[in-house]
Motif scaffolding. Sequence first.
Motif, short mmCIF file in Angstrom:
data_model
loop_
_atom_site.label_atom_id
_atom_site.label_comp_id
_atom_site.label_asym_id
_atom_site.label_seq_id
_atom_site.Cartn_x
_atom_site.Cartn_y
_atom_site.Cartn_z
N THR A 35 0.84 -1.20 0.00
CA THR A 35 0.00 0.00 0.00
C THR A 35 0.87 1.25 0.00
N ASP A 68 2.37 1.60 -3.46
CA ASP A 68 1.35 2.02 -4.42
C ASP A 68 0.99 3.50 -4.27
N LYS A 69 0.97 3.97 -3.03
CA LYS A 69 0.62 5.36 -2.75
C LYS A 69 1.84 6.27 -2.72
N LEU A 117 -3.01 6.58 5.68
CA LEU A 117 -2.90 6.09 4.32
C LEU A 117 -4.23 6.10 3.58
N CYS A 146 -6.93 4.11 3.88
CA CYS A 146 -7.13 2.76 3.36
C CYS A 146 -7.88 1.91 4.39
#
Length: 67
Positions: free
Chosen positions: A10, A13-14, A52, A54
């Motif tokens: 994650t 990806d971010k 994040l 998420c």
Amino acid sequence: MISYDPLFKTMKDKKITSYRLEKLGFSRATYYSIQKGNSVSTNTINQLCKLLNCNVSDIIRFINEDE
């Protein structure tokens, strides 16, 4: 066993680094603890989800070692 592999994916990806997490108020010591696979509190998981933006499944995954 809890795996933190989704967290690192994650973050990648971010495009968020551990340094950026620290600047957002996340403890560097806690991040290092996660890297080592140590357990963390649900408050820590909550904080990561907020930072994040998420879900919990983007932070941790359960691996059944009995299978």
